[in-house]
Design a protein around this motif. Structure first.
Motif, PDB file in Angstrom:
ATOM      1  N   ARG A  19       0.827  -1.210   0.000  1.00  0.00           N
ATOM      2  CA  ARG A  19       0.000   0.000   0.000  1.00  0.00           C
ATOM      3  C   ARG A  19       0.861   1.259   0.000  1.00  0.00           C
ATOM      4  O   ARG A  19       0.598   2.208  -0.713  1.00  0.00           O
ATOM      5  CB  ARG A  19      -0.914  -0.011   1.217  1.00  0.00           C
ATOM      6  CG  ARG A  19      -1.830   1.165   1.258  1.00  0.00           C
ATOM      7  CD  ARG A  19      -2.863   0.999   2.346  1.00  0.00           C
ATOM      8  NE  ARG A  19      -3.533   2.265   2.509  1.00  0.00           N
ATOM      9  CZ  ARG A  19      -4.000   2.716   3.633  1.00  0.00           C
ATOM     10  NH1 ARG A  19      -3.899   1.994   4.717  1.00  0.00           N
ATOM     11  NH2 ARG A  19      -4.581   3.876   3.707  1.00  0.00           N
ATOM     12  N   GLU A  20       1.887   1.267   0.839  1.00  0.00           N
ATOM     13  CA  GLU A  20       2.760   2.436   0.933  1.00  0.00           C
ATOM     14  C   GLU A  20       4.165   1.993   1.284  1.00  0.00           C
ATOM     15  O   GLU A  20       4.356   0.997   1.981  1.00  0.00           O
ATOM     16  CB  GLU A  20       2.251   3.409   1.995  1.00  0.00           C
ATOM     17  CG  GLU A  20       3.021   4.694   2.059  1.00  0.00           C
ATOM     18  CD  GLU A  20       2.403   5.718   2.992  1.00  0.00           C
ATOM     19  OE1 GLU A  20       2.949   6.825   3.050  1.00  0.00           O
ATOM     20  OE2 GLU A  20       1.406   5.415   3.660  1.00  0.00           O
TER      21      GLU A  20
ATOM     22  N   CYS B 122      -0.175   3.384  -3.078  1.00  0.00           N
ATOM     23  CA  CYS B 122      -0.657   4.686  -2.584  1.00  0.00           C
ATOM     24  C   CYS B 122       0.464   5.698  -2.402  1.00  0.00           C
ATOM     25  O   CYS B 122       0.225   6.786  -1.897  1.00  0.00           O
ATOM     26  CB  CYS B 122      -1.416   4.502  -1.271  1.00  0.00           C
ATOM     27  SG  CYS B 122      -2.946   3.598  -1.484  1.00  0.00           S
ATOM     28  N   GLY B 123       1.661   5.359  -2.780  1.00  0.00           N
ATOM     29  CA  GLY B 123       2.745   6.330  -2.728  1.00  0.00           C
ATOM     30  C   GLY B 123       3.935   5.909  -1.892  1.00  0.00           C
ATOM     31  O   GLY B 123       3.913   4.910  -1.189  1.00  0.00           O
ATOM     32  N   VAL B 124       4.949   6.717  -2.026  1.00  0.00           N
ATOM     33  CA  VAL B 124       6.198   6.525  -1.292  1.00  0.00           C
ATOM     34  C   VAL B 124       6.428   7.779  -0.455  1.00  0.00           C
ATOM     35  O   VAL B 124       6.334   8.896  -0.963  1.00  0.00           O
ATOM     36  CB  VAL B 124       7.383   6.301  -2.252  1.00  0.00           C
ATOM     37  CG1 VAL B 124       8.683   6.156  -1.491  1.00  0.00           C
ATOM     38  CG2 VAL B 124       7.129   5.093  -3.138  1.00  0.00           C
ATOM     39  N   THR B 125       6.709   7.598   0.812  1.00  0.00           N
ATOM     40  CA  THR B 125       6.963   8.710   1.718  1.00  0.00           C
ATOM     41  C   THR B 125       8.425   8.686   2.128  1.00  0.00           C
ATOM     42  O   THR B 125       8.954   7.638   2.488  1.00  0.00           O
ATOM     43  CB  THR B 125       6.071   8.602   2.976  1.00  0.00           C
ATOM     44  OG1 THR B 125       4.701   8.613   2.559  1.00  0.00           O
ATOM     45  CG2 THR B 125       6.326   9.739   3.938  1.00  0.00           C
TER      46      THR B 125
END
Length: 69
Positions: A12-13, A55-58
């Motif tokens: 998810r992330e 849902c993205g990379v932080t």
């Protein structure tokens, strides 16, 4: 534990925690902020540059790793 890029992409992330001045040069190349680099890092030299997640990379980066410029 070892994860491949496809396994991470199915998550998810993804979260990176980057700390310390020793990481500054690599971090700047991954994000294309290194003026001296002719090619933005997105190769096997820096696998982190290729990480994707649904849902993205932080990226959590401390002040020492980010630098002043």
């Amino acid at each position: 534990m070892t994860l491949t890029l496809p396994a991470i992409a199915a998550s998810r992330e993804a979260l990176f925690l980057v700390s310390g001045a020793a990481k500054r040069d690599v971090l700047r190349r991954i994000f294309g902020l290194d003026d001296s680099a002719t090619i933005v890092a997105s190769t096997a030299d820096f696998p982190a540059a290729n990480v994707r997640a649904r849902c993205g990379v932080t990226w959590l980066v401390d002040e020492d790793a980010y630098g002043n410029s």
